[in-house]
Design a protein around this motif. Structure first.
Motif, PDB file in Angstrom:
ATOM      1  N   GLY A 127       0.773  -1.237   0.000  1.00  0.00           N
ATOM      2  CA  GLY A 127       0.000   0.000   0.000  1.00  0.00           C
ATOM      3  C   GLY A 127       0.799   1.280   0.000  1.00  0.00           C
ATOM      4  O   GLY A 127       0.241   2.366   0.160  1.00  0.00           O
ATOM      5  N   ILE A 128       2.139   1.196  -0.177  1.00  0.00           N
ATOM      6  CA  ILE A 128       2.967   2.409  -0.162  1.00  0.00           C
ATOM      7  C   ILE A 128       2.843   3.111  -1.512  1.00  0.00           C
ATOM      8  O   ILE A 128       3.361   2.650  -2.527  1.00  0.00           O
ATOM      9  N   LEU A 129       2.130   4.228  -1.507  1.00  0.00           N
ATOM     10  CA  LEU A 129       1.911   5.028  -2.704  1.00  0.00           C
ATOM     11  C   LEU A 129       2.857   6.227  -2.663  1.00  0.00           C
ATOM     12  O   LEU A 129       2.954   6.913  -1.633  1.00  0.00           O
ATOM     13  N   THR A 130       3.561   6.482  -3.772  1.00  0.00           N
ATOM     14  CA  THR A 130       4.606   7.506  -3.755  1.00  0.00           C
ATOM     15  C   THR A 130       4.488   8.504  -4.891  1.00  0.00           C
ATOM     16  O   THR A 130       3.748   8.308  -5.849  1.00  0.00           O
ATOM     17  N   THR A 131       5.291   9.544  -4.768  1.00  0.00           N
ATOM     18  CA  THR A 131       5.502  10.474  -5.875  1.00  0.00           C
ATOM     19  C   THR A 131       6.303   9.751  -6.966  1.00  0.00           C
ATOM     20  O   THR A 131       6.922   8.722  -6.701  1.00  0.00           O
ATOM     21  N   PRO A 132       6.339  10.289  -8.186  1.00  0.00           N
ATOM     22  CA  PRO A 132       7.003   9.565  -9.279  1.00  0.00           C
ATOM     23  C   PRO A 132       8.506   9.794  -9.391  1.00  0.00           C
ATOM     24  O   PRO A 132       9.103   9.397 -10.389  1.00  0.00           O
ATOM     25  N   GLN A 133       9.148  10.415  -8.392  1.00  0.00           N
ATOM     26  CA  GLN A 133      10.595  10.668  -8.479  1.00  0.00           C
ATOM     27  C   GLN A 133      11.376   9.381  -8.265  1.00  0.00           C
ATOM     28  O   GLN A 133      11.541   8.944  -7.130  1.00  0.00           O
ATOM     29  N   HIS A 134      11.862   8.796  -9.344  1.00  0.00           N
ATOM     30  CA  HIS A 134      12.627   7.556  -9.231  1.00  0.00           C
ATOM     31  C   HIS A 134      13.927   7.805  -8.475  1.00  0.00           C
ATOM     32  O   HIS A 134      14.614   8.795  -8.689  1.00  0.00           O
ATOM     33  N   GLY A 135      14.224   6.875  -7.550  1.00  0.00           N
ATOM     34  CA  GLY A 135      15.442   6.976  -6.767  1.00  0.00           C
ATOM     35  C   GLY A 135      15.314   7.784  -5.503  1.00  0.00           C
ATOM     36  O   GLY A 135      16.161   7.684  -4.614  1.00  0.00           O
ATOM     37  N   GLY A 183       8.064   1.457  -3.268  1.00  0.00           N
ATOM     38  CA  GLY A 183       6.628   1.681  -3.317  1.00  0.00           C
ATOM     39  C   GLY A 183       6.237   1.747  -4.774  1.00  0.00           C
ATOM     40  O   GLY A 183       6.919   1.192  -5.639  1.00  0.00           O
ATOM     41  N   CYS A 184       5.144   2.429  -5.078  1.00  0.00           N
ATOM     42  CA  CYS A 184       4.768   2.590  -6.483  1.00  0.00           C
ATOM     43  C   CYS A 184       3.924   3.845  -6.648  1.00  0.00           C
ATOM     44  O   CYS A 184       3.366   4.381  -5.682  1.00  0.00           O
ATOM     45  N   THR A 185       3.837   4.318  -7.878  1.00  0.00           N
ATOM     46  CA  THR A 185       3.014   5.480  -8.191  1.00  0.00           C
ATOM     47  C   THR A 185       1.556   5.052  -8.324  1.00  0.00           C
ATOM     48  O   THR A 185       1.229   3.865  -8.250  1.00  0.00           O
ATOM     49  N   GLU A 186       0.678   6.021  -8.534  1.00  0.00           N
ATOM     50  CA  GLU A 186      -0.744   5.724  -8.714  1.00  0.00           C
ATOM     51  C   GLU A 186      -0.977   4.821  -9.922  1.00  0.00           C
ATOM     52  O   GLU A 186      -1.977   4.107  -9.994  1.00  0.00           O
ATOM     53  N   ASN A 187      -0.034   4.846 -10.873  1.00  0.00           N
ATOM     54  CA  ASN A 187      -0.141   4.002 -12.070  1.00  0.00           C
ATOM     55  C   ASN A 187       0.512   2.638 -11.888  1.00  0.00           C
ATOM     56  O   ASN A 187       0.612   1.864 -12.839  1.00  0.00           O
ATOM     57  N   GLY A 188       0.981   2.341 -10.674  1.00  0.00           N
ATOM     58  CA  GLY A 188       1.580   1.042 -10.401  1.00  0.00           C
ATOM     59  C   GLY A 188       3.026   0.912 -10.826  1.00  0.00           C
ATOM     60  O   GLY A 188       3.563  -0.197 -10.865  1.00  0.00           O
ATOM     61  N   ILE A 189       3.683   2.030 -11.147  1.00  0.00           N
ATOM     62  CA  ILE A 189       5.086   1.990 -11.564  1.00  0.00           C
ATOM     63  C   ILE A 189       5.976   1.977 -10.330  1.00  0.00           C
ATOM     64  O   ILE A 189       5.847   2.819  -9.438  1.00  0.00           O
TER      65      ILE A 189
END
Length: 465
Positions: A155-163, A195-201
């Motif tokens: 359930g860890i949802l994050t911002t899209p900043q990789h790294g 974690g992952c973004t809202e798009n599951g990335i």
């Protein structure tokens, strides 16, 4: 009691270590405590993955991929056989499948001659992907029901900043639904660092990402306490490699931990504290190899003793930048131009000091960022905004930390008098408005001596009444 327990890389280094981890969890499980577990990769694995991934785009061939895959297979299968012999077939198949996926993406990076932030995140998540199923199997080997989740599944949802992703507020509700609902029936094992973004990335959480994961999940399940298990007895008054009589602190505040970790102490990363601080959850740092030791408590208001200073640390891989010129005096926008240029070049500024004359601004940056910083600031001289920009690599930053310094008269005098008597020259001073940290810069060779002098001055090796 409801606990979130996080185990670092040294705590899960081999089958024997994982046996100790399960001993700890089994004891709490039998006592009726509810548990969720976050695990890191085995020590050194993430570094190996990063090193190879960064090398592959320019490599002549893929000759290093197969040896790394074989090494990871041997290490994890050996650990699995020792920690959970009844599950070698079932979990071994999971490990093999994940190693195949890792090998494919490494080959793809080489063939495409490109390592994107997204693909790098995916690659470096495999340390946790390979290890977490082993820990889950070790729990089931002891008769403790357990399911393994990656960070996104937890359930860890994050911002899209990789790294360097940051958890979003929506994570709390997702974690509560996915993990919190299981705690009365089993011990969930969650892969840290991701974690992952809202798009599951998939995203990773940066330095000390597993500690950050622990705090995020702990807040999401409304844990009574978060325990960070490592290979030391707790947070110390200073680096024991520099101060041989450094002492384990009984208690420390959130703000003090943030100040220490920012200045290089090997404790929780500042971001790792934030979710626990938001929900006022007590955090303990404990030693997997000495579980009877009480460790260090991290709380909103740390234990105050008669000393105003609680701990010392220093960073030696830094550089100073000095920006000088009478042209700066009374000229609006100079600071904005400096920091905007540094931000555009992704240079992180660690310390700032400005003279009241406005003719000088001094900065401390990570040594690895120095060249980028110098390039970023070249326009200041070229455009006549300042007279000169100089730099010095022969420096280190020392931080004196203690919430008790707030409002305590004479602390600065004691610090700099002690340094002066020891012949340590201070090149730059900085203090934040929290008054929990006085930082200064000295020559690199003087850093350890400055720390020793102040550790003695404030009697930090002694237990206090």
């Amino acid at each position: 009691m409801r606990f979130l327990m996080k185990f670092g890389g040294t705590s899960v280094a081999d089958a024997q270590c994982i046996g100790r981890v399960v001993d700890i969890l089994e004891k709490h499980h039998k006592a009726g405590d509810e548990l969720a577990v976050v695990v890191s990769a085995q020590r050194g694995v993430t570094d190996q993955l990063i090193a190879l991934a960064e090398k592959l785009p320019a490599a002549k061939n893929c000759s290093e991929v197969s040896p790394l895959i074989a090494h990871l297979r041997e290490r994890h299968m050996t650990t699995l056989a020792g920690a959970a012999p009844d599950y070698t077939t079932e979990v071994g198949a999971v490990i093999e499948k994940r190693l195949a996926s890792l090998q494919h993406i490494l080959f793809a990076v080489h063939n495409l001659r490109e390592l994107t932030p997204r693909s790098k995140d995916y690659i470096i998540s495999f340390g946790e992907r390979l290890l977490a199923p082993v820990v889950g199997a070790a729990l089931r080997q002891r008769g403790i029901p357990s399911t393994v989740f990656d960070g996104c599944e937890a359930g860890i949802l994050t911002t899209p900043q990789h790294g360097e992703a940051t958890a979003l507020p929506e994570s709390d509700g997702r974690i509560k639904r996915k993990i919190g609902s299981l705690l009365s029936k089993e011990v969930p094992v969650i892969m840290g660092f991701m974690g992952c973004t809202e798009n599951g990335i998939l995203t990773t959480l940066g330095r000390s990402g597993s500690d950050y994961s622990a705090s995020i999940v702990g807040a999401g399940i409304d844990a009574d306490e978060i325990w960070i298990w490592t290979d030391v007895d707790g947070i110390m008054t200073s680096d024991p490699r520099v101060i041989n009589d450094a002492r384990v602190l009984k208690s420390i505040s959130y703000i003090e931990v943030m100040e220490l970790s920012y200045f290089g102490a090997k404790v929780m990363h500042p971001r790792s504290i934030d979710p626990a601080m938001r929900k006022n959850i007590l955090v303990r740092v404990k030693n997997t190899f000495n579980p009877a030791h009480p460790g260090t408590m991290i709380v909103r208001n740390g234990y105050r003793d008669s000393r105003v200073v609680k701990a010392l640390t220093y960073i030696d891989k830094v550089a100073s930048i000095n920006i000088n010129g009478a042209q700066m005096i009374g000229r609006p926008g100079v600071a904005k131009a400096i920091f905007s240029a540094l931000a555009d070049h992704e240079v992180n500024v660690m310390m700032i000091s400005q003279g009241s004359s406005e003719a000088n601004i001094s900065l401390i940056v990570d040594e690895s960022h120095l060249d980028a910083a110098v390039d970023a600031l070249a326009f200041l001289v070229r455009d006549g905004i300042v007279r000169e920009v100089t730099h010095n690599r022969d420096v280190c930053a020392v931080a004196v930390v203690g919430a008790g310094m707030a409002g305590a008269a004479g602390t600065g005098g004691r610090i700099f008098t002690a340094l002066g008597k020891a012949g340590v020259n201070v090149m730059m001073i900085s203090q934040g408005s929290s008054e929990a940290n006085i930082s200064f810069v000295v020559r690199q060779q003087d850093g350890p001596r400055a720390v020793r002098v102040l550790h003695d001055e404030f009697r930090l090796s002694e237990e206090c009444e």
